[in-house]
Design an enzyme around this catalytic site. Structure first.
Site, short mmCIF file in Angstrom:
data_model
loop_
_atom_site.label_atom_id
_atom_site.label_comp_id
_atom_site.label_asym_id
_atom_site.label_seq_id
_atom_site.Cartn_x
_atom_site.Cartn_y
_atom_site.Cartn_z
N ASP A 131 47.84 -49.35 -19.68
CA ASP A 131 48.54 -50.17 -18.68
C ASP A 131 50.05 -50.14 -18.93
O ASP A 131 50.84 -50.09 -17.97
CB ASP A 131 48.01 -51.62 -18.66
CG ASP A 131 48.05 -52.33 -20.02
OD1 ASP A 131 48.29 -51.66 -21.05
OD2 ASP A 131 47.85 -53.56 -20.04
N THR A 161 48.13 -61.26 -19.99
CA THR A 161 47.47 -61.93 -21.10
C THR A 161 48.35 -61.84 -22.34
O THR A 161 48.48 -62.79 -23.11
CB THR A 161 46.11 -61.26 -21.39
OG1 THR A 161 45.42 -61.11 -20.17
CG2 THR A 161 45.30 -62.07 -22.37
N VAL A 195 41.88 -55.51 -11.66
CA VAL A 195 42.54 -55.46 -10.36
C VAL A 195 42.20 -54.14 -9.67
O VAL A 195 42.39 -53.07 -10.26
CB VAL A 195 44.06 -55.61 -10.52
CG1 VAL A 195 44.75 -55.58 -9.16
CG2 VAL A 195 44.41 -56.90 -11.26
N ALA A 214 42.16 -52.51 -15.40
CA ALA A 214 41.27 -53.45 -16.07
C ALA A 214 41.99 -54.02 -17.29
O ALA A 214 42.24 -53.31 -18.27
CB ALA A 214 39.97 -52.76 -16.46
N GLY A 215 42.35 -55.29 -17.21
CA GLY A 215 43.07 -55.96 -18.29
C GLY A 215 42.18 -56.96 -18.99
O GLY A 215 40.98 -57.09 -18.67
N ASN A 216 42.76 -57.71 -19.91
CA ASN A 216 41.96 -58.67 -20.68
C ASN A 216 41.62 -59.93 -19.90
O ASN A 216 40.68 -60.64 -20.26
CB ASN A 216 42.70 -59.02 -21.97
CG ASN A 216 42.65 -57.89 -22.97
OD1 ASN A 216 41.59 -57.60 -23.54
ND2 ASN A 216 43.75 -57.20 -23.16
N SER A 217 42.35 -60.22 -18.83
CA SER A 217 42.02 -61.39 -18.00
C SER A 217 41.47 -61.02 -16.63
O SER A 217 40.60 -61.69 -16.11
CB SER A 217 43.26 -62.26 -17.75
OG SER A 217 43.78 -62.73 -18.95
N ASN A 218 42.03 -59.95 -16.05
CA ASN A 218 41.63 -59.58 -14.69
C ASN A 218 41.40 -58.09 -14.56
O ASN A 218 42.11 -57.30 -15.17
CB ASN A 218 42.74 -59.95 -13.71
CG ASN A 218 42.85 -61.44 -13.52
OD1 ASN A 218 41.96 -62.06 -12.95
ND2 ASN A 218 43.92 -62.02 -14.01
N1 LIG Z 1 50.73 -65.99 -8.58
C1 LIG Z 1 50.17 -66.45 -9.69
N2 LIG Z 1 50.43 -67.71 -10.13
C2 LIG Z 1 49.88 -68.17 -11.25
N3 LIG Z 1 49.05 -67.48 -12.02
C3 LIG Z 1 48.76 -66.24 -11.64
C4 LIG Z 1 49.29 -65.64 -10.46
N4 LIG Z 1 48.81 -64.37 -10.35
C5 LIG Z 1 48.04 -64.19 -11.42
N5 LIG Z 1 48.00 -65.30 -12.18
C6 LIG Z 1 47.30 -65.47 -13.45
O1 LIG Z 1 48.21 -64.95 -14.37
C7 LIG Z 1 47.52 -64.35 -15.43
C8 LIG Z 1 48.14 -63.02 -15.67
O2 LIG Z 1 47.83 -62.17 -14.58
P1 LIG Z 1 47.99 -60.59 -14.63
O3 LIG Z 1 47.15 -60.00 -13.58
O4 LIG Z 1 49.40 -60.23 -14.72
O5 LIG Z 1 47.53 -60.22 -15.97
P2 LIG Z 1 46.13 -60.27 -16.57
O6 LIG Z 1 45.18 -59.55 -15.71
O7 LIG Z 1 45.85 -61.62 -17.07
O8 LIG Z 1 46.58 -59.48 -17.78
P3 LIG Z 1 45.84 -58.36 -18.38
O9 LIG Z 1 46.20 -57.22 -17.50
O10 LIG Z 1 46.47 -58.38 -19.73
O11 LIG Z 1 44.43 -58.83 -18.31
C9 LIG Z 1 46.06 -64.33 -15.06
O12 LIG Z 1 45.38 -65.30 -15.80
C10 LIG Z 1 46.06 -64.65 -13.59
O13 LIG Z 1 44.92 -65.40 -13.23
C1 LIG Z 2 49.09 -55.03 -25.13
C2 LIG Z 2 47.96 -55.01 -24.10
C3 LIG Z 2 46.90 -56.03 -24.48
C4 LIG Z 2 48.57 -55.42 -22.75
O1 LIG Z 2 47.60 -55.41 -21.75
C5 LIG Z 2 47.34 -53.59 -23.95
O2 LIG Z 2 48.29 -52.71 -23.50
C6 LIG Z 2 46.76 -53.09 -25.26
O3 LIG Z 2 45.71 -53.48 -25.66
N1 LIG Z 2 47.52 -52.16 -25.92
C7 LIG Z 2 47.14 -51.52 -27.14
C8 LIG Z 2 48.20 -51.64 -28.18
C9 LIG Z 2 49.54 -51.05 -27.83
O4 LIG Z 2 49.89 -50.92 -26.66
O5 LIG Z 2 50.28 -50.68 -28.76
K LIG Z 3 48.31 -56.68 -16.30
#
Ligand SMILES: Nc1ncnc2c1ncn2[C@@H]1O[C@H](COP(=O)(O)OP(=O)(O)OP(=O)(O)O)[C@@H](O)[C@H]1O
Ligand SMILES: CC(C)(CO)[C@@H](O)C(=O)NCCC(=O)O
Ligand SMILES: [K+]
Length: 270
Positions: free
Chosen positions: A122, A145, A24, A18-22
Site C-alpha cells: 500500500d 490504521t 477498499v 486490503a488494509g488492516n481496518s478496511n
Molecule cells: N470520512 C471519514 N471520517 C471518519 N472516519 C473515516 C472516514 N473515512 C474512513 N474513516 C475511518 O478511518 C479509518 C482509516 O481509514 P482508511 O481507509 O484510511 O484506512 P484503513 O483502511 O483503516 O487503514 P488500513 O488501510 O491501514 O486498513 C478507518 O477506521 C475508517 O473506518
Molecule cells: C504500515 C502498514 C501497516 C500500513 O498499512 C503496511 O504498509 C505494512 O504492514 N507494512 C509493512 C512494513 C513496512 O512497510 O515497512
Molecule cells: K489505507
C-alpha cells in the site's frame, strides 16, 4: 441506445486495497481519473469469500453495474491471510484473475526502493501515485490504521518510511489498555485544556497528532535539507482539517491510483 446499454460497454479497472481496518474496492472507468464507485468492507478476522461476494453483489445491483465490465484487477494486501480469499472472490465474481502486487512488482516503475520485500504494497502504491503526480521530492502522509510517512527524493528513490500508531488506533488503545478510560469519538474538542476525560483524550489526540505530523515533516526536511511536496491520504485525513495548510494536496484515492498504475505497468507486454 439507452444510457444503461452505454454503461454496459464501458470497461472498468478494479483496485483492491486490503488494509488492516478496511478492504477498499475502487472501480475506475478505464484510464480516467474518477474513483466515484468505491465499496468499503471492514477487515474482520473471519471474512469469507461468500460474504465478500454477497457485499459485491448488493453493491453492483445498487449501482447498476455489471461484473463483466471489470476487465482488469490490481490487488494490494498488507494482511497476508486475505490474499487467497480476495483472489478467489475476484475469480468467482468477475471471472478475472487479479494482478497481485508484491516485491517483484516495482522493477519497471520510476520509483525505486532498496527494500521491496519489506515495504508495504500500500505504501509503494502511494509512492508510485504521488511521484507520478509531482515528479519531484515528495512525502506521502497516510492516515490509516497506521499513520505512515513515505519519503521520496527528487529522483524517485524511496529514502525513508515512518510508521506511527494511527489516530483511531491510538484512541482505541487507551480504551483497551486502561481500566477507566472510555472509547471516545473522533471529534475536535472545544479547547486544548481538557475539562473532562473525554475532552482530555480528544485534545490530547487532536493537538498531539497535529504536532506529531508537523514535527515529523520538519525533522525530515531539516535532516535532508530538502523541501518536499506533501500529499495526504487515508480515511482519517478528513478529520485532520487543521493540518490542510501542511499539504500540497489531499487525495483519498491515492492508494487506489497507485495500485492501478503498478498493475498496468506490469501487465503491459514487453
Ligand atoms: N470520512 C471519514 N471520517 C471518519 N472516519 C473515516 C472516514 N473515512 C474512513 N474513516 C475511518 O478511518 C479509518 C482509516 O481509514 P482508511 O481507509 O484510511 O484506512 P484503513 O483502511 O483503516 O487503514 P488500513 O488501510 O491501514 O486498513 C478507518 O477506521 C475508517 O473506518
Ligand atoms: C504500515 C502498514 C501497516 C500500513 O498499512 C503496511 O504498509 C505494512 O504492514 N507494512 C509493512 C512494513 C513496512 O512497510 O515497512
Ligand atoms: K489505507
Amino acid at each position: 441506445m439507452s444510457i444503461f446499454e452505454i454503461e454496459r460497454l464501458i470497461p472498468m479497472f478494479l483496485s483492491v486495497d486490503a488494509g488492516n481496518s478496511n478492504i477498499v474496492f475502487g472501480f475506475n472507468q478505464d484510464q480516467s481519473d474518477s474513483w466515484d464507485k468505491v465499496l468499503r468492507i471492514e477487515t474482520t478476522k473471519k471474512l469469507s469469500v461468500f460474504q465478500l461476494e454477497r457485499a459485491l453483489g448488493i453493491f453492483f445491483l445498487e449501482n447498476r453495474m455489471e461484473p463483466e465490465n471489470v476487465k482488469h484487477i490490481g490487488l494490494s494486501t498488507v494482511v497476508p491471510d486475505l490474499k487467497p480469499i480476495l483472489m478467489q472472490c475476484c475469480i468467482n465474481f468477475f471471472g478475472v484473475e487479479p494482478y497481485f502486487i508484491n516485491g517483484s512488482s516495482y522493477e519497471k516503475l520510476r520509483v525505486k526502493t532498496s527494500n521491496p520485500d519489506e515495504i508495504g504494497t500500500d505504501l509503494m502504491a502511494n509512492i508510485t501515485a504521488a511521484y507520478d503526480c509531482f515528479g519531484d521530492a515528495c512525502i506521502v502522509v497516510d492516515f490509516g490504521t497506521a499513520l505512515t510517512f513515505s519519503i521520496v527524493d527528487k529522483t524517485g528513490k524511496v529514502i525513508g518510511i515512518n510508521i506511527v500508531p494511527g489516530i483511531k488506533t491510538a484512541i482505541n488503545s487507551l480504551f483497551t489498555d486502561t481500566a477507566r478510560l472510555p472509547k471516545v469519538s473522533l471529534e475536535m474538542p472545544p479547547s486544548v485544556l481538557g475539562k473532562d476525560t473525554v475532552h482530555a483524550i480528544q485534545a490530547g489526540i487532536f493537538y498531539g497528532y497535529t504536532g506529531l505530523v508537523r514535527g515529523m515533516l520538519h525533522a525530515i526536511e531539516a535532516e535532508t535539507q530538502t523541501k518536499f511536496k506533501v500529499i495526504a491520504t487515508g480515511g482519517l485525513s478528513a478529520v485532520m482539517q487543521h493540518l490542510t495548510g501542511e499539504f500540497a494536496m489531499v487525495d483519498v484515492n491515492l492508494t487506489l491510483k497507485g495500485i492501478q498504475q503498478i498493475t498496468l505497468i506490469n501487465r503491459k507486454k514487453g
